[in-house]
Design an enzyme around this catalytic site. Structure first.
Site, PDB file in Angstrom:
ATOM      1  N   ASP A 287       0.853  -1.191   0.000  1.00  0.00           N
ATOM      2  CA  ASP A 287       0.000   0.000   0.000  1.00  0.00           C
ATOM      3  C   ASP A 287       0.894   1.248   0.000  1.00  0.00           C
ATOM      4  OD1 ASP A 287      -3.209   0.557   1.034  1.00  0.00           O
ATOM      5  OD2 ASP A 287      -1.753   2.216   1.169  1.00  0.00           O
TER       6      ASP A 287
ATOM      7  N   ASN B 290     -12.928  -3.143   2.318  1.00  0.00           N
ATOM      8  CA  ASN B 290     -13.947  -2.113   2.467  1.00  0.00           C
ATOM      9  C   ASN B 290     -14.889  -2.148   1.271  1.00  0.00           C
ATOM     10  OD1 ASN B 290     -12.808  -1.057   4.879  1.00  0.00           O
ATOM     11  ND2 ASN B 290     -11.244  -0.021   3.663  1.00  0.00           N
TER      12      ASN B 290
ATOM     13  N   GLU C 281     -12.185   3.565  -1.027  1.00  0.00           N
ATOM     14  CA  GLU C 281     -11.767   4.705  -1.849  1.00  0.00           C
ATOM     15  C   GLU C 281     -11.487   4.295  -3.291  1.00  0.00           C
ATOM     16  OE1 GLU C 281      -8.418   6.262   0.268  1.00  0.00           O
ATOM     17  OE2 GLU C 281      -9.657   6.897   1.960  1.00  0.00           O
TER      18      GLU C 281
ATOM     19  N   HIS D 291     -10.207  -4.993  -3.312  1.00  0.00           N
ATOM     20  CA  HIS D 291      -8.882  -5.231  -2.737  1.00  0.00           C
ATOM     21  C   HIS D 291      -9.024  -5.650  -1.289  1.00  0.00           C
ATOM     22  CE1 HIS D 291      -9.937  -0.966  -2.405  1.00  0.00           C
ATOM     23  NE2 HIS D 291      -9.316  -0.955  -1.232  1.00  0.00           N
TER      24      HIS D 291
ATOM     25  N   HIS E  83      -6.953  -5.686   2.196  1.00  0.00           N
ATOM     26  CA  HIS E  83      -5.798  -5.155   2.913  1.00  0.00           C
ATOM     27  C   HIS E  83      -5.240  -6.271   3.792  1.00  0.00           C
ATOM     28  CE1 HIS E  83      -6.837  -0.764   2.360  1.00  0.00           C
ATOM     29  NE2 HIS E  83      -8.051  -1.288   2.179  1.00  0.00           N
TER      30      HIS E  83
HETATM   31  P1  DGP Z   1      -9.718   1.594   0.473  1.00  0.00           P
HETATM   32  O1  DGP Z   1     -10.001   2.776   1.354  1.00  0.00           O
HETATM   33  O2  DGP Z   1     -10.106   0.308   1.130  1.00  0.00           O
HETATM   34  O3  DGP Z   1     -10.300   1.769  -0.915  1.00  0.00           O
HETATM   35  O4  DGP Z   1      -8.126   1.535   0.327  1.00  0.00           O
HETATM   36  C1  DGP Z   1      -7.435   2.007  -0.787  1.00  0.00           C
HETATM   37  C2  DGP Z   1      -5.974   1.873  -0.481  1.00  0.00           C
HETATM   38  O5  DGP Z   1      -5.254   2.013  -1.678  1.00  0.00           O
HETATM   39  C3  DGP Z   1      -5.416   2.918   0.493  1.00  0.00           C
HETATM   40  O6  DGP Z   1      -4.923   2.253   1.667  1.00  0.00           O
HETATM   41  C4  DGP Z   1      -4.280   3.586  -0.271  1.00  0.00           C
HETATM   42  C5  DGP Z   1      -4.032   2.641  -1.417  1.00  0.00           C
HETATM   43  N1  DGP Z   1      -3.616   3.296  -2.645  1.00  0.00           N
HETATM   44  C6  DGP Z   1      -4.248   4.330  -3.266  1.00  0.00           C
HETATM   45  N2  DGP Z   1      -3.578   4.672  -4.378  1.00  0.00           N
HETATM   46  C7  DGP Z   1      -2.528   3.817  -4.476  1.00  0.00           C
HETATM   47  C8  DGP Z   1      -1.467   3.665  -5.430  1.00  0.00           C
HETATM   48  O7  DGP Z   1      -1.357   4.390  -6.422  1.00  0.00           O
HETATM   49  N3  DGP Z   1      -0.559   2.690  -5.179  1.00  0.00           N
HETATM   50  C9  DGP Z   1      -0.644   1.862  -4.085  1.00  0.00           C
HETATM   51  N4  DGP Z   1       0.319   0.948  -3.939  1.00  0.00           N
HETATM   52  N5  DGP Z   1      -1.623   1.971  -3.175  1.00  0.00           N
HETATM   53  C10 DGP Z   1      -2.547   2.946  -3.370  1.00  0.00           C
END
Ligand code: DGP
Length: 118
Positions: A33, A91, A99, A104, A106
């Site tokens: 992340d 989520n 978001e 996905h 975590h």
């Molecule tokens: P959620 O709130 O469950 O949709 O989590 C989205 C996650 O994605 C958040 O923890 C940050 C991560 N994230 C957002 N943009 C990027 C990216 O460009 N690269 C990576 N590796 N993670 C990202």
């Protein structure tokens, strides 16, 4: 709601933006992340176009569903966190705090994760 092909994880899957990859096979991709919430914070995503877990469970093949679940276990092994434990969560939608509109999971690990929800 239809799948947004321009979401950030779709771009990662197409190789349009980089990620720090941990594991990949025909069905899944796992990477760190970009904004870690714990010492270890990793994401596991299906390669198919699924918005969230509901969409996945409704539309994905049994093989895709099994492979995504198995990938969580495999990645936790690769990370070496099986013995001490970890938390996995996904989520769903706005109340769930999602978001990025590509399913996905975590994986949080490497320290006590703490309260389940705040
Ligand atoms: P959620 O709130 O469950 O949709 O989590 C989205 C996650 O994605 C958040 O923890 C940050 C991560 N994230 C957002 N943009 C990027 C990216 O460009 N690269 C990576 N590796 N993670 C990202």
């Amino acid at each position: 709601m239809s799948y947004d092909k321009n979401n950030i994880f779709a771009k990662i899957l197409r190789g349009e933006i980089p990620c720090k990859k941990i594991y990949e096979n025909e069905f899944v991709l796992s990477f760190y992340d970009v904004n870690p919430q714990k010492k270890i914070h990793v994401l596991v995503i299906p390669k198919g176009e699924y918005i969230d877990l509901d969409d996945f469970n409704n539309k994905a093949s049994d093989k895709e569903i099994v492979e995504l679940n198995k990938a969580i276990t495999h990645v936790s092994s690769l990370l070496g966190v099986r013995e001490r434990g970890f938390r996995t969560l996904t989520n769903i939608g706005s109340d769930g705090g999602q978001e990025v509109p590509h399913l996905h999971y975590h994986i949080f690990a490497g320290e006590k994760i703490g309260k389940m929800v705040s």
